[in-house]
Design a protein around this motif. Structure first.
Motif, PDB file in Angstrom:
ATOM      1  N   ASP A 180       0.808  -1.219   0.000  1.00  0.00           N
ATOM      2  CA  ASP A 180       0.000   0.000   0.000  1.00  0.00           C
ATOM      3  C   ASP A 180       0.845   1.275   0.000  1.00  0.00           C
ATOM      4  OD1 ASP A 180       0.965   0.066   2.600  1.00  0.00           O
ATOM      5  OD2 ASP A 180      -0.997  -0.137   3.546  1.00  0.00           O
ATOM      6  N   GLY A 181       2.162   1.119   0.014  1.00  0.00           N
ATOM      7  CA  GLY A 181       3.053   2.273  -0.009  1.00  0.00           C
ATOM      8  C   GLY A 181       3.300   2.908   1.347  1.00  0.00           C
ATOM      9  N   LYS A 182       2.631   2.410   2.378  1.00  0.00           N
ATOM     10  CA  LYS A 182       2.817   2.942   3.728  1.00  0.00           C
ATOM     11  C   LYS A 182       3.942   2.186   4.429  1.00  0.00           C
ATOM     12  CE  LYS A 182      -2.102   3.988   4.147  1.00  0.00           C
ATOM     13  NZ  LYS A 182      -3.344   3.613   4.828  1.00  0.00           N
ATOM     14  N   PRO A 183       4.580   2.800   5.413  1.00  0.00           N
ATOM     15  CA  PRO A 183       5.636   2.098   6.156  1.00  0.00           C
ATOM     16  C   PRO A 183       5.072   0.871   6.882  1.00  0.00           C
ATOM     17  CG  PRO A 183       5.634   4.447   6.677  1.00  0.00           C
ATOM     18  CD  PRO A 183       4.409   4.173   5.862  1.00  0.00           C
ATOM     19  N   ASP A 184       5.806  -0.208   6.821  1.00  0.00           N
ATOM     20  CA  ASP A 184       5.380  -1.453   7.479  1.00  0.00           C
ATOM     21  C   ASP A 184       6.069  -1.585   8.834  1.00  0.00           C
ATOM     22  OD1 ASP A 184       3.835  -2.008   5.254  1.00  0.00           O
ATOM     23  OD2 ASP A 184       5.408  -3.196   4.310  1.00  0.00           O
ATOM     24  N   LYS A 185       5.987  -0.528   9.612  1.00  0.00           N
ATOM     25  CA  LYS A 185       6.590  -0.503  10.946  1.00  0.00           C
ATOM     26  C   LYS A 185       5.456  -0.419  11.965  1.00  0.00           C
ATOM     27  CE  LYS A 185       9.847   1.979  13.829  1.00  0.00           C
ATOM     28  NZ  LYS A 185      10.758   3.115  13.952  1.00  0.00           N
ATOM     29  N   PRO A 186       5.320  -1.428  12.819  1.00  0.00           N
ATOM     30  CA  PRO A 186       4.253  -1.394  13.827  1.00  0.00           C
ATOM     31  C   PRO A 186       4.389  -0.180  14.744  1.00  0.00           C
ATOM     32  CG  PRO A 186       5.286  -3.559  13.744  1.00  0.00           C
ATOM     33  CD  PRO A 186       6.120  -2.641  12.907  1.00  0.00           C
ATOM     34  N   ARG A 187       3.264   0.446  15.021  1.00  0.00           N
ATOM     35  CA  ARG A 187       3.261   1.597  15.929  1.00  0.00           C
ATOM     36  C   ARG A 187       3.006   1.171  17.368  1.00  0.00           C
ATOM     37  NH1 ARG A 187      -0.014   6.245  12.601  1.00  0.00           N
ATOM     38  NH2 ARG A 187       1.527   6.458  10.965  1.00  0.00           N
TER      39      ARG A 187
END
Length: 175
Positions: free
Chosen positions: A104-111
């Motif tokens: 989806d182009g978003k960062p795949d870093k859990p918040r």
């Protein structure tokens, strides 16, 4: 001894079983990361049943013979293209993946690190075979959010709805 893995900027430490092959344990940690990523990005807003259900789909795909045979290959399935840098790095083609979060182009870093850590621990237990999941999706290989109506769904057999996901399996020829 401990296997140290950096996941989303976090250091995850997993105890090593001295009676097991080290490379096998590294592979288990990698597969658990892929499953935990999918749990988190597909179902973090769901209850336990929703998290188990999306995990069931990944595991059902691995076992099906219709999809790749590892968790990471299933989660990352879809077309990839080489980076504009032409350095041998490949990226997923946007909006063309099996699981939307992956491309989806978003960062795949859990918040929510605490939530992700729990999912990672659960995923590692699943991958190691320390827990057996009941397939609450009745063999589903596909799902979608309940607010979309994909055209492919009419060609599948609906099995259940859990949280905001609707699950499907192969439609019998008789149906």
């Amino acid at each position: 001894m401990i296997i140290e893995t950096i996941i989303g900027g976090l250091l995850i430490m997993t105890p090593i079983d001295m009676g097991k092959d080290y490379s096998e344990q590294l592979q288990e940690v990698g597969q658990a990361k892929c499953l935990a990523d999918n749990m988190y990005f597909e179902a973090r807003n769901q209850g336990t049943a929703g998290i188990i259900a999306v995990s069931n789909v990944v595991l059902n795909r691995v076992a099906s013979g219709m999809y790749p045979n590892t968790v990471c290959e299933v989660v990352r399935q879809g077309p990839h293209r080489e980076s504009w840098r032409k350095d041998g790095t490949f990226h997923p083609v946007r909006h063309r993946c099996q699981f939307s979060w992956y491309c989806d182009g978003k960062p795949d870093k859990p918040r929510n690190i605490k939530q992700y850590d729990g999912m990672f621990s659960f995923a590692l237990m699943i991958i190691k075979g320390e827990v057996s999941l009941l397939d609450i999706t009745d063999g589903a290989l596909w799902y979608h959010a309940d607010y979309v109506k994909p055209s492919w769904a009419q060609h599948k057999k609906r099995t259940t709805e859990i949280g905001d996901h609707i699950f499907y399996t192969i439609k019998d020829e008789k149906e």
